[in-house]
Design a protein around this motif. Sequence first.
Motif, PDB file in Angstrom:
ATOM      1  N   GLY A  26      31.808  43.773  46.133  1.00  0.00           N
ATOM      2  CA  GLY A  26      32.956  44.677  46.092  1.00  0.00           C
ATOM      3  C   GLY A  26      34.138  44.284  46.960  1.00  0.00           C
ATOM      4  O   GLY A  26      34.572  45.029  47.822  1.00  0.00           O
ATOM      5  N   ARG A  27      34.658  43.096  46.715  1.00  0.00           N
ATOM      6  CA  ARG A  27      35.808  42.645  47.494  1.00  0.00           C
ATOM      7  C   ARG A  27      37.050  43.408  47.050  1.00  0.00           C
ATOM      8  O   ARG A  27      37.332  43.529  45.868  1.00  0.00           O
ATOM      9  CB  ARG A  27      36.005  41.165  47.212  1.00  0.00           C
ATOM     10  CG  ARG A  27      37.121  40.504  47.958  1.00  0.00           C
ATOM     11  CD  ARG A  27      37.264  39.071  47.422  1.00  0.00           C
ATOM     12  NE  ARG A  27      37.923  38.195  48.373  1.00  0.00           N
ATOM     13  CZ  ARG A  27      39.239  38.039  48.407  1.00  0.00           C
ATOM     14  NH1 ARG A  27      40.028  38.692  47.581  1.00  0.00           N
ATOM     15  NH2 ARG A  27      39.779  37.207  49.293  1.00  0.00           N
ATOM     16  N   SER A  28      37.813  43.940  48.021  1.00  0.00           N
ATOM     17  CA  SER A  28      39.123  44.465  47.642  1.00  0.00           C
ATOM     18  C   SER A  28      40.175  44.097  48.678  1.00  0.00           C
ATOM     19  O   SER A  28      39.951  44.180  49.879  1.00  0.00           O
ATOM     20  CB  SER A  28      39.091  45.971  47.376  1.00  0.00           C
ATOM     21  OG  SER A  28      38.521  46.643  48.456  1.00  0.00           O
ATOM     22  N   GLU A  29      41.290  43.671  48.136  1.00  0.00           N
ATOM     23  CA  GLU A  29      42.383  43.213  48.968  1.00  0.00           C
ATOM     24  C   GLU A  29      43.354  44.343  49.207  1.00  0.00           C
ATOM     25  O   GLU A  29      43.731  45.044  48.271  1.00  0.00           O
ATOM     26  CB  GLU A  29      43.124  42.081  48.242  1.00  0.00           C
ATOM     27  CG  GLU A  29      42.761  40.712  48.726  1.00  0.00           C
ATOM     28  CD  GLU A  29      43.465  39.638  47.921  1.00  0.00           C
ATOM     29  OE1 GLU A  29      44.681  39.491  48.081  1.00  0.00           O
ATOM     30  OE2 GLU A  29      42.768  38.985  47.116  1.00  0.00           O
ATOM     31  N   GLY A  30      43.758  44.517  50.440  1.00  0.00           N
ATOM     32  CA  GLY A  30      44.707  45.584  50.716  1.00  0.00           C
ATOM     33  C   GLY A  30      45.263  45.452  52.115  1.00  0.00           C
ATOM     34  O   GLY A  30      45.440  44.332  52.605  1.00  0.00           O
ATOM     35  N   ALA A  31      45.491  46.596  52.736  1.00  0.00           N
ATOM     36  CA  ALA A  31      46.073  46.566  54.069  1.00  0.00           C
ATOM     37  C   ALA A  31      45.483  47.670  54.918  1.00  0.00           C
ATOM     38  O   ALA A  31      45.020  48.690  54.407  1.00  0.00           O
ATOM     39  CB  ALA A  31      47.589  46.744  53.981  1.00  0.00           C
TER      40      ALA A  31
END
Length: 941
Positions: free
Chosen positions: A281-286
Amino acid sequence: MSYDFKEIERKWQRFWQQNQTFKAEDLSKAPKFYVLDMFPYPSGAGLHVGHPLGYIASDIYARYKRHQGYNVLHPMGYDSFGLPAEQYAIQTGQHPATTTEVNSKRYREQLDRIGFSLDWSREVKTSDPAYYKHTQWVFIQLFQSWYDKKSEQAKPISELVQCFEREGNRLVQAHCDSDVPLFDAQQWLAMSELDKEQTLQYYRLAFLADIDVNWCPELGTVLANDEIVNGVSERGGHPVIRKKMRQWSMRITAYAERLLKGLSSIDWPQPLKDAQTNWIGRSEGAEVHFEGIDFQAKISVFTTRPDTLFGVSFMTLAPEHELVLKITTESQRAQVEAYIAETAMRSELDRMSDVKRISGVFTGAYVKHPFTAEPIPVWIGDYVLASYGTGAVMAVPCGDQRDYEFAKHFDLPIPNIFEGVDISQEAFADKEKTIIANSDFLNGLSYAKAKATIIARLESEGNGRGVINYRLRDAVFSRQRYWGEPFPIYYDNGIPRALPFEALPLELPEVEQYLPTPEGDPPLGNATKWAWNTQTKQLVDNVHIDHQTVFPLELNTMPGWAGSSQYFNRFMDPQNDDELVSAERVNYWKEVDLYIGGSEHATTHLLYARFWQHFMFDLGKVPQPEFARKLINQGMITGLSAIIYRKSGTQQYFSHNLIDHKNAEAPNFVNHFEKIRVDVSLINGNDELDIEALKAWQPQYKAASFELENGVYTVGREIEKMSKRWHNVVNPDQICDQYGADSLRLYEMFLGPLEQSKPWNTAGITGVHSFLKKLWRLYEQFNEETPTPENLKTLHKTIKKVTEDLDDFSFNTSVSSFMICVNELTAQKCASRAILEPLAVLISPYAPHIAEELWQRLGHAESIVRERFPEFDASYLVESEKEYPVSFNGKLRFKLMLPSDLSKEAIEEAVMKHHKTAQQLAGSPPKKVIIVPGKIINIVH
RNA sequence: GCCUUGGUGGCGGAAUUGGUAGACGCGCUGGAUUCAAAAUCCAGUUUCUUCGGGAGUGUGGGUUCGAUUCCCACCCAAGGUACCA
């Protein structure tokens, strides 16, 4: 002489065993090929026909590869630690090792009858001390390692300690706990031994931590998330509660990125890769920091949509968030505390059953928007999970449906920050179509551009940063059970220390009871005497291996997946006492070339095994970071249950079609009957019940009466998982007795595609069985005649098909090809040795016993096993396919099929010839001629 | 909800890159052999038909000379996963 499969199979199984035909040669000059099955847990029920499906497929492939000249490693063993043996021990007092021994013997007998080409000299059992010695060794390596983010690999903990002594931990880029305090060299040196160790625990890949665990009081053990189904334990269905406990964990999260990237380098089924990808469950964000307005703290949130930062209208924290009580205002305190208590009370089961419920409470606190400085109210709500991200979310109701519903429910503002979008009914979450508005410096930007812009701005102003978040959690590695690997760990004044390798294996001690101790210690707490490697007793003499005294031992055991995470490497070197596997051996065998097993292990065994293999790769112990190049998930063979219908309150049983299964108004509606499952062996091929056999099966049917249709009792049928409970289990021994192992092998393959699940129905086996009899007859009077072109065409057509099928694992259609081949040769009255010899080799991976016998009958002294696989010769097919005609299908279309390898001139000539024919038939010249190179020519009017 | 896989005769299932849909097997029907049965062998078996031919691969569209196969939408089934920000 008729086809006496029993005699033939016994004879060849004995021959293979005596000659060690399938023994793999280590470090051979020949190219290697490693075919592996997921090794079974030896349960008391024995094998049913569903189990061998994958084993038969892998065996066919292994035999095929031997025919191609490979040095094939095809081993088998037992994953023999497990809960059923332990529960049986609790109930009966029988030692799990005894149960395991008995069961694996039975498995071996059943496997042997099917004629697998396994190298049994390499058998391993995970519960064997000589084996788990190496499982314990891997654990120690993990305990002695940390993960360096700079070089993206595991490194020895001693290097880290040196670094701490030199410069503290400020410059260390490790994958570690987020709340590790910063210190310099002097501070480190000033720490007590215990403090030092506690600090190191933040870095070790196998570490102790107080974590929220799923505690099952009934089983007296901690369960992993994937051992819980619908809020209750997978095994036994007992309730599970959340509890904080000191547990061993594995820092698998350090490898999240590598486990994700590694998927692209291996040939595994897409659904399985997707399952692992989702699990990681990789998620890119901030991460964005919000300053408190009336309290002294920052709240960080994780978001994948930093571009919507100007749409924030409130913030929600998980009820368990550490700041909640600190920031709550006095006027809201009572409400907030009540809400926290309420959520803590709700069991997992409740939470799952009404996920749609919207609940939350305002804390009274406000934070400041990092750019507009507007006050933002802080709420708590149980839709925010404490364990994901930072446990806090910035709520953007216009861009997220849950935030939208929360805002609607509590009447919070829903500002719109999207260009030309109506949000009066629902949130707008389409990233692709997003154009940002009302957002200061982001106006007019797309999703991607706005995201990049705002992350840069957050970072430059110090109120946030771009981050990548994973759903994957560290794996809990302690189990409060008896029947598992003991940890090679003792405690020196509370400091966990690894036993030296020379003391391994630390053997599982004898206990009187397999239950937790009265003090609540795990079952190993009942042990008074521990055994360790006596040869090196002096080395550990200073360690009192007795948990009662100065140096207590770890009393937990390892989880089920520990033993299966490196077994594939152990098969390469199973007798090596010094190492899990020697460098020499692992550099020869390298990795598994074909791995076959069920898809249920997608996010457990297969993920953990990859993790350990990556770690072993970092240690330099194995040459490949991925352990299996190709993997196939075989489908499940389901059972076909047989159902009889008893009229409620009577002893009358009605045949299936005498009952109305649809119309609820009918007097004989199915609800007025009890559905009772009976043993499937009482049913014949036409779903008819043998009533006399039923009466003999269970005495309760002696007095029953049966309402028949057309003189027979027809049962209802239902497809279910094979299980003793449903009486739908078919035992492979029965099949071997009645039809032979070769029939079983062919039939399991013939049933359908390997990867698909399908119901077992014994009725169809007569087809493959009579095929074997035909094959047998074909060889009865072989001769030395020269084969005709027709004979050769039949043979080479079959070679072509079977080779193609083997190469892409469509074993089911090969069986059809064999049948067609034998039917054709019989019709051609062909018994030429030149045809029968290659045919025997061709068929031998599928039906090895009969192939060996026929091979011998053709006059060969040697076993067929090392024979070369016959090569396909295209010329035999082309010769006879030249006859293909022009066809006229009534719609003014003409088709010309030509063999695939004609020359350009030959094709042109054929086109011209058929162009004329087409014109004659249609009365007009063709509109166009379509030529697909080498294959088909269409002439269209 | 999301992800994945699949949907073809009475049944399990075949069908190369789009090219005679239903291979092969089961079951069923008829026949041969047999005193009889078992076993074996042969023929037939998608469906409708006025016997000319129609229709047909979950549903509806599209591309194409041609679609089980490719594209779009939907329905159904199985498996996985789930308030993942």
